[in-house]
Scaffold this motif. Structure first.
Motif, PDB file in Angstrom:
ATOM      1  N   LYS A 240       0.796  -1.341  -0.059  1.00 52.29           N
ATOM      2  CA  LYS A 240      -0.107  -0.049   0.038  1.00 52.29           C
ATOM      3  C   LYS A 240       0.841   1.255  -0.045  1.00 52.29           C
ATOM      4  CE  LYS A 240      -3.850   2.128   2.578  1.00 52.29           C
ATOM      5  NZ  LYS A 240      -4.762   2.017   3.612  1.00 52.29           N
ATOM      6  N   VAL A 241       2.081   1.271   0.805  1.00 49.52           N
ATOM      7  CA  VAL A 241       2.809   2.184   0.899  1.00 49.52           C
ATOM      8  C   VAL A 241       3.408   2.535  -0.671  1.00 49.52           C
ATOM      9  CG1 VAL A 241       5.027   2.969   1.876  1.00 49.52           C
ATOM     10  CG2 VAL A 241       3.020   2.389   3.433  1.00 49.52           C
ATOM     11  N   ARG A 242       4.060   1.610  -0.968  1.00 52.23           N
ATOM     12  CA  ARG A 242       4.856   1.732  -2.239  1.00 52.23           C
ATOM     13  C   ARG A 242       3.863   1.927  -3.524  1.00 52.23           C
ATOM     14  NH1 ARG A 242      10.314   1.190  -2.280  1.00 52.23           N
ATOM     15  NH2 ARG A 242      11.043  -0.664  -1.082  1.00 52.23           N
ATOM     16  N   GLN A 243       2.497   1.764  -3.152  1.00 50.52           N
ATOM     17  CA  GLN A 243       1.555   2.091  -4.408  1.00 50.52           C
ATOM     18  C   GLN A 243       1.299   3.604  -4.299  1.00 50.52           C
ATOM     19  OE1 GLN A 243       0.788  -0.254  -6.753  1.00 50.52           O
ATOM     20  NE2 GLN A 243      -0.513   1.547  -7.967  1.00 50.52           N
ATOM     21  N   ALA A 244       1.294   4.143  -2.993  1.00 50.97           N
ATOM     22  CA  ALA A 244       1.317   5.518  -2.760  1.00 50.97           C
ATOM     23  C   ALA A 244       2.180   6.373  -3.369  1.00 50.97           C
ATOM     24  CB  ALA A 244       0.782   5.593  -1.299  1.00 50.97           C
TER      25      ALA A 244
END
Length: 385
Positions: A240-244
Motif C-alpha cells: 500500500k505504501v509503495r503504491q502511494a
C-alpha cells in the motif's frame, strides 16, 4: 485567471500486480499488437520481475523481445542500439520497464524506430515530426515520473545532457504496479522519492506555466510522498505504501511536465554528469540550498507547501517556508542517504567547474523564481559541500 494549457498521457492504470495481466491489457487497448518490444536495464532484468509480464504477453499470442542495454544517463549510442534492435524485431509497440533512463529510451525508440529522422534532428523542443509506435510505460521506481512526461534526456558528450521535448513522447498508457518496486533498497527508495518531491516543489514554484492543475497535482503528490517516503524506506515490503509512492511520483511528473522544473535540476545535472551521482541524490544534495536562495521570491509559495509537508508549522511566511526547507533536510537525513557534496567525492576544487556547467542549463534556469548568476550557483554548491 491566467490562460494556460495542460497536457498529459491518455491513460493511467494504477493497481498492484496488474502487470501480471499485461498481455490482456495490451490486447484490449492496442488490438492487433503482435511484436511488443520491451526496453529495460540489465539490473531489472536480473530481478526476474519481467518473467510474468513477458509470459502474459506470450499467452496473449504475442512475440515479445527485450532490450536490456539501458544504463544510467543513457548516451546516444545506447539509444541508437535500442532503435536498431526494435527495427530488427519489427516492433509494433514499445514498453518501457524501469526507472527514468529506461522509460526515456523507450520514448525515443517509439519515436525513431519507424522514422527517417536522425536522433540529432529531434533534440530541443518540438522537433519530432510524424507519428510514433504505440507506447506503454511501466515505472519500477517511484521517482522520475517519466511515465507521464513528454521529455527524454540523452547524454550527448562526456558530461553534457540534451533533452528531447515533444508531445509525441507522451505515452498512450502508464501502468503503476507497486509489486515491481518491493525490492528497491532504502537508499534508492529515498533518493528517487526525494526526486519526485523536488518535481512537485519546483512545479509549484515554476516561473513559467504554473497553473491550477499543475498546482493541485503538485500538492497531492507532496502529500502522498511526504506521508509515505519514510515508511517505504523502513518497511519496503508494504504494498500500500509503495503504491502511494508510485502514484505520488506520477502526479508530480504530470505537474512538472506542464510547469517545468528549475534551478534544483539545473545544479543537479552537472553533479550527475561529472561525478555519476544518481539523479535523485543529485537533486537532494542541492535542494535545501536552492530553496534558501529562492526565499526572497518564493517564500509565500514555500509557506503554502509547508502546510502540506509540515502542517504544524506556524508563524510568518518566512518561518513556514524555513520549516519546509528544514523538513526536507531532515527527511534526507532520516533516510540515511548522503547529505553533502563531500560525501559523494566533490571538493572545493570542483565548484568552479560545477558552476560553469550549471549555467549551461538555460532552459531550466529560466523557470527559477529567482534569477541565478554563476556566482550564485557557486555559492549554492559551496553551501552544499
Amino acid at each position: 485567471m491566467t490562460a494556460f494549457a495542460f497536457s498529459t498521457v491518455a491513460n493511467i492504470l494504477s493497481e498492484p500486480g496488474v502487470t501480471q495481466r499485461l498481455g490482456d491489457i495490451i490486447a484490449e487497448r492496442f488490438p492487433g499488437t503482435r511484436r511488443p518490444f520491451i526496453v529495460t536495464d540489465a539490473g531489472f532484468l536480473r530481478t526476474g520481475l519481467l518473467t510474468l509480464p513477458t509470459l502474459s504477453l506470450e499467452q496473449a499470442g504475442m512475440l515479445p523481445a527485450h532490450f536490456s542495454g539501458v544504463i544510467a544517463d543513457p548516451p546516444e549510442a545506447v539509444v541508437l542500439d535500442a532503435v536498431d534492435s526494435a527495427r530488427r524485431h519489427e516492433a509494433d509497440l514499445v514498453i518501457g520497464f524501469g526507472g527514468g533512463s529506461s522509460m526515456d529510451v523507450a520514448k525515443l525508440v517509439a519515436v525513431l524506430a519507424g522514422s527517417a529522422q536522425a536522433i540529432g534532428e529531434i533534440y530541443g523542443i518540438g522537433k519530432v515530426s510524424g507519428k510514433r509506435l504505440p507506447l506503454v510505460q511501466v515505472p519500477t521506481t517511484a521517482g522520475t515520473g517519466s511515465e507521464v512526461t513528454n521529455i527524454a534526456i540523452v547524454t550527448t558528450g562526456a558530461t553534457t545532457k540534451t533533452g528531447v521535448v515533444a508531445p509525441q513522447l507522451y505515452a498512450d498508457l502508464a501502468v503503476l504496479d507497486a509489486a515491481l518496486t518491493l525490492g528497491l533498497p532504502p537508499p534508492v527508495t529515498a533518493a528517487t522519492g526525494i526526486d519526485a518531491m523536488v518535481h512537485a516543489i519546483e512545479a509549484y514554484t515554476s516561473k513559467h506555466k504554473k497553473n491550477p492543475l499543475s498546482d493541485a497535482l503538485a500538492r497531492e503528490a507532496l502529500s502522498l510522498l511526504g506521508r509515505n517516503l519514510l515508511p517505504a524506506c523502513e518497511q519496503g515490503d508494504r504494498l500500500k505504501v509503495r503504491q502511494a509512492m508510485l502514484l505520488g511520483a506520477c502526479l508530480a511528473g504530470q505537474a512538472f511536465s506542464n510547469a517545468p522544473v528549475a534551478a534544483v535540476h539545473a545544479l543537479a545535472y552537472p553533479i550527475g554528469g561529472i561525478f555519476h551521482v544518481p539523479h535523485g541524490l543529485s537533486n537532494s544534495l542541492v535542494l535545501p540550498h536552492v530553496l534558501r536562495f529562492n526565499l526572497p521570491q518564493a517564500a509565500h509559495l514555500y509557506a503554502e507547501l509547508a502546510g502540506v509537508i509540515v502542517p504544524h508549522a506556524s508563524g510568518s511566511e518566512e518561518a513556514r517556508a524555513e520549516a519546509l526547507i528544514v523538513a526536507m533536510q531532515q527527511t534526507a537525513k532520516m533516510t540515511g542517504i548522503e547529505t553533502s557534496l563531500r560525501q559523494v567525492g566533490i571538493t572545493e576544487n570542483d565548484l568552479d567547474r560545477l558552476a560553469n556547467d550549471a549555467m549551461l542549463q538555460t532552459r531550466l534556469l529560466g523557470n527559477n523564481p529567482r534569477e541565478l548568476s554563476r556566482d550564485d550557483a557557486r555559492a549554492i554548491y559551496a553551501a552544499a559541500l
